[in-house]
Write a protein that holds these residues in place. Sequence first.
Motif, PDB file in Angstrom:
ATOM      1  N   LYS A   1       1.424  26.451  14.427  1.00  0.00           N
ATOM      2  CA  LYS A   1       0.807  26.519  15.753  1.00  0.00           C
ATOM      3  C   LYS A   1       1.530  27.533  16.637  1.00  0.00           C
ATOM      4  CE  LYS A   1      -0.097  23.697  19.872  1.00  0.00           C
ATOM      5  NZ  LYS A   1       0.099  22.356  20.492  1.00  0.00           N
ATOM      6  N   GLY A   2       2.861  27.521  16.590  1.00  0.00           N
ATOM      7  CA  GLY A   2       3.622  28.458  17.416  1.00  0.00           C
ATOM      8  C   GLY A   2       3.348  29.903  17.064  1.00  0.00           C
ATOM      9  N   THR A   3       3.180  30.169  15.777  1.00  0.00           N
ATOM     10  CA  THR A   3       2.842  31.532  15.358  1.00  0.00           C
ATOM     11  C   THR A   3       1.469  31.932  15.866  1.00  0.00           C
ATOM     12  OG1 THR A   3       4.253  31.359  13.395  1.00  0.00           O
ATOM     13  CG2 THR A   3       2.522  33.025  13.343  1.00  0.00           C
ATOM     14  N   TRP A   4       0.510  31.004  15.767  1.00  0.00           N
ATOM     15  CA  TRP A   4      -0.842  31.283  16.278  1.00  0.00           C
ATOM     16  C   TRP A   4      -0.823  31.542  17.780  1.00  0.00           C
ATOM     17  CZ3 TRP A   4      -3.620  27.163  19.050  1.00  0.00           C
ATOM     18  CH2 TRP A   4      -4.828  27.631  19.596  1.00  0.00           C
ATOM     19  N   LEU A   5      -0.160  30.645  18.547  1.00  0.00           N
ATOM     20  CA  LEU A   5      -0.127  30.812  19.995  1.00  0.00           C
ATOM     21  C   LEU A   5       0.518  32.141  20.384  1.00  0.00           C
ATOM     22  CD1 LEU A   5       0.869  27.206  21.172  1.00  0.00           C
ATOM     23  CD2 LEU A   5      -1.347  28.334  21.514  1.00  0.00           C
ATOM     24  N   THR A   6       1.614  32.481  19.724  1.00  0.00           N
ATOM     25  CA  THR A   6       2.323  33.720  20.033  1.00  0.00           C
ATOM     26  C   THR A   6       1.476  34.939  19.687  1.00  0.00           C
ATOM     27  OG1 THR A   6       4.452  32.640  19.633  1.00  0.00           O
ATOM     28  CG2 THR A   6       4.417  35.047  19.592  1.00  0.00           C
ATOM     29  N   ALA A   7       0.957  34.961  18.469  1.00  0.00           N
ATOM     30  CA  ALA A   7       0.183  36.123  18.030  1.00  0.00           C
ATOM     31  C   ALA A   7      -1.113  36.265  18.821  1.00  0.00           C
ATOM     32  CB  ALA A   7      -0.116  35.997  16.535  1.00  0.00           C
ATOM     33  N   ALA A   8      -1.745  35.145  19.138  1.00  0.00           N
ATOM     34  CA  ALA A   8      -2.999  35.208  19.890  1.00  0.00           C
ATOM     35  C   ALA A   8      -2.764  35.718  21.309  1.00  0.00           C
ATOM     36  CB  ALA A   8      -3.668  33.838  19.921  1.00  0.00           C
ATOM     37  N   ALA A   9      -1.708  35.213  21.965  1.00  0.00           N
ATOM     38  CA  ALA A   9      -1.416  35.673  23.326  1.00  0.00           C
ATOM     39  C   ALA A   9      -1.060  37.155  23.326  1.00  0.00           C
ATOM     40  CB  ALA A   9      -0.273  34.847  23.923  1.00  0.00           C
TER      41      ALA A   9
ATOM     42  N   ALA B   1       6.774  37.370  15.651  1.00  0.00           N
ATOM     43  CA  ALA B   1       6.755  35.912  15.760  1.00  0.00           C
ATOM     44  C   ALA B   1       7.709  35.327  14.726  1.00  0.00           C
ATOM     45  CB  ALA B   1       5.340  35.383  15.568  1.00  0.00           C
ATOM     46  N   MET B   2       8.980  35.265  15.088  1.00  0.00           N
ATOM     47  CA  MET B   2      10.037  34.847  14.172  1.00  0.00           C
ATOM     48  C   MET B   2      10.368  33.364  14.259  1.00  0.00           C
ATOM     49  SD  MET B   2      11.054  37.990  12.977  1.00  0.00           S
ATOM     50  CE  MET B   2       9.287  38.313  12.934  1.00  0.00           C
ATOM     51  N   ALA B   3       9.972  32.688  15.326  1.00  0.00           N
ATOM     52  CA  ALA B   3      10.367  31.288  15.538  1.00  0.00           C
ATOM     53  C   ALA B   3       9.819  30.400  14.430  1.00  0.00           C
ATOM     54  CB  ALA B   3       9.878  30.805  16.894  1.00  0.00           C
ATOM     55  N   GLY B   4      10.661  29.486  13.963  1.00  0.00           N
ATOM     56  CA  GLY B   4      10.244  28.553  12.920  1.00  0.00           C
ATOM     57  C   GLY B   4      11.427  27.762  12.438  1.00  0.00           C
ATOM     58  N   GLY B   5      11.230  27.024  11.366  1.00  0.00           N
ATOM     59  CA  GLY B   5      12.361  26.309  10.804  1.00  0.00           C
ATOM     60  C   GLY B   5      11.978  25.016  10.121  1.00  0.00           C
ATOM     61  N   VAL B   6      12.973  24.450   9.460  1.00  0.00           N
ATOM     62  CA  VAL B   6      12.875  23.158   8.768  1.00  0.00           C
ATOM     63  C   VAL B   6      14.317  22.746   8.499  1.00  0.00           C
ATOM     64  CG1 VAL B   6      12.820  24.087   6.405  1.00  0.00           C
ATOM     65  CG2 VAL B   6      11.646  21.919   6.916  1.00  0.00           C
ATOM     66  N   GLY B   7      14.539  21.488   8.230  1.00  0.00           N
ATOM     67  CA  GLY B   7      15.911  21.082   7.945  1.00  0.00           C
ATOM     68  C   GLY B   7      15.994  19.665   7.435  1.00  0.00           C
ATOM     69  N   TYR B   8      17.161  19.288   6.931  1.00  0.00           N
ATOM     70  CA  TYR B   8      17.398  17.903   6.557  1.00  0.00           C
ATOM     71  C   TYR B   8      17.380  17.063   7.829  1.00  0.00           C
ATOM     72  CZ  TYR B   8      18.707  19.679   1.989  1.00  0.00           C
ATOM     73  OH  TYR B   8      18.685  20.291   0.773  1.00  0.00           O
ATOM     74  N   GLY B   9      16.657  15.962   7.787  1.00  0.00           N
ATOM     75  CA  GLY B   9      16.464  15.161   8.985  1.00  0.00           C
ATOM     76  C   GLY B   9      15.389  15.702   9.897  1.00  0.00           C
ATOM     77  N   ASN B  10      14.781  16.799   9.492  1.00  0.00           N
ATOM     78  CA  ASN B  10      13.714  17.406  10.291  1.00  0.00           C
ATOM     79  C   ASN B  10      12.774  18.201   9.397  1.00  0.00           C
ATOM     80  OD1 ASN B  10      12.276  18.030  12.613  1.00  0.00           O
ATOM     81  ND2 ASN B  10      13.479  19.865  13.046  1.00  0.00           N
TER      82      ASN B  10
ATOM     83  N   SER C   1       8.628  14.573  12.280  1.00  0.00           N
ATOM     84  CA  SER C   1       9.087  15.765  11.570  1.00  0.00           C
ATOM     85  C   SER C   1       7.909  16.594  11.083  1.00  0.00           C
ATOM     86  CB  SER C   1       9.993  15.377  10.399  1.00  0.00           C
ATOM     87  OG  SER C   1      11.192  14.813  10.860  1.00  0.00           O
ATOM     88  N   TRP C   2       6.878  15.921  10.523  1.00  0.00           N
ATOM     89  CA  TRP C   2       5.670  16.640  10.102  1.00  0.00           C
ATOM     90  C   TRP C   2       5.096  17.428  11.272  1.00  0.00           C
ATOM     91  CZ3 TRP C   2       2.428  17.671   5.932  1.00  0.00           C
ATOM     92  CH2 TRP C   2       1.148  18.149   6.262  1.00  0.00           C
ATOM     93  N   ASN C   3       4.928  16.752  12.403  1.00  0.00           N
ATOM     94  CA  ASN C   3       4.315  17.406  13.563  1.00  0.00           C
ATOM     95  C   ASN C   3       5.139  18.599  14.020  1.00  0.00           C
ATOM     96  OD1 ASN C   3       2.236  15.543  13.575  1.00  0.00           O
ATOM     97  ND2 ASN C   3       3.175  14.250  15.143  1.00  0.00           N
ATOM     98  N   TRP C   4       6.469  18.441  14.063  1.00  0.00           N
ATOM     99  CA  TRP C   4       7.314  19.533  14.550  1.00  0.00           C
ATOM    100  C   TRP C   4       7.249  20.732  13.619  1.00  0.00           C
ATOM    101  CZ3 TRP C   4      11.472  22.440  12.910  1.00  0.00           C
ATOM    102  CH2 TRP C   4      12.114  23.204  13.886  1.00  0.00           C
ATOM    103  N   VAL C   5       7.350  20.507  12.307  1.00  0.00           N
ATOM    104  CA  VAL C   5       7.345  21.626  11.353  1.00  0.00           C
ATOM    105  C   VAL C   5       6.018  22.377  11.406  1.00  0.00           C
ATOM    106  CG1 VAL C   5       7.474  22.257   8.911  1.00  0.00           C
ATOM    107  CG2 VAL C   5       9.077  20.583   9.849  1.00  0.00           C
ATOM    108  N   ILE C   6       4.920  21.641  11.441  1.00  0.00           N
ATOM    109  CA  ILE C   6       3.613  22.297  11.535  1.00  0.00           C
ATOM    110  C   ILE C   6       3.479  23.026  12.862  1.00  0.00           C
ATOM    111  CG2 ILE C   6       1.122  21.918  11.690  1.00  0.00           C
ATOM    112  CD1 ILE C   6       2.140  21.673   8.845  1.00  0.00           C
TER     113      ILE C   6
ATOM    114  N   GLY D   1      -0.174  28.341   5.756  1.00  0.00           N
ATOM    115  CA  GLY D   1      -1.077  28.543   6.884  1.00  0.00           C
ATOM    116  C   GLY D   1      -0.775  29.822   7.638  1.00  0.00           C
ATOM    117  N   VAL D   2       0.507  30.172   7.768  1.00  0.00           N
ATOM    118  CA  VAL D   2       0.876  31.410   8.453  1.00  0.00           C
ATOM    119  C   VAL D   2       0.301  32.626   7.728  1.00  0.00           C
ATOM    120  CG1 VAL D   2       2.826  32.927   9.026  1.00  0.00           C
ATOM    121  CG2 VAL D   2       2.947  30.486   9.563  1.00  0.00           C
TER     122      VAL D   2
END
Length: 278
Positions: free
Chosen positions: A137-145, A106-115, A127-132, A186-187
């Motif tokens: 959430k994406g790590t949980w969904l991926t690992a759980a599936a 589960a490698m997907a993730g990220g953060v950035g200036y403006g995001n 931006s808060w919602n996307w980063v979290i 959280g991860v």
Amino acid sequence: MGSQELTGKVALVTGAARRGGIGRTTALLLADLGADIACLDVARPPEHAPEHGVGSPGELAELVAEIEAKGRRAIAVTADVTNGAQVNEAVDRTVVELGSLDLCCAMAGGVGYGNGIAPLLSLDEPSWNWVIDVNLKGTWLTAAAAGRAMVAAGRGGRIVTIASSAALVGTNGNTGMGVYAAAKAGVITLTQNLAAELGPHGINVNAVSPGMIGTQASAPVREQFERSGRTDAVIGSIPLRRFGEAEEIASIVAFLCGDGASYITGDAINATGGKVLG
């Protein structure tokens, strides 16, 4: 390489498309070690931050071709890891088209200036919602599936997540990385709990916590260091006196996927050049 031999294994790697990224580098290394790869990427920037760098559909197709040129099977999966239905479909496709799912990275993730890089008091809600969402959430969904598929198959498996040294207490200060630090902390906790739940099924779950790695994703941060004259000070704070490389993180992920890591689970391995000790 014997302890890392992965012939006959099938891996799902998320965040796989972007050239030079940890996800793509991991997918290529696992293929070199014998695994067939389901290459997953959203392949589009978030709507609220259209300038945020991500992999493209062309890069995803290019990766599949590169893996196939190594003599391995590969499929391209365009999916959003924050969407549970898309993640479940990606796992189902992997099992149907490649025959199994043995390894989940589960490698997907990220953060950035403006995001997401901003003081918490001025950070905007999208931006808060996307980063979290994309990091936690994406790590949980991926690992759980993936975990459900591995439990159903009854052959065990390996799940590796990507945390960050930003998650560790005392490493941030006034960096503007507060939401990213919260997501990656959280991860780590998520990884530990998944390890406890899935261990009885023979599934090992571990995290890797990189420091500053020289990828396209980290380029804006490294450029900011240059503009502010901080590069020498930042590198000087790293005992190995350099930034890391994507290949070095991919090698740790590959180790955690191999037989040599069969008795490691619930761990978060720091890969920071010594900046974080212990």
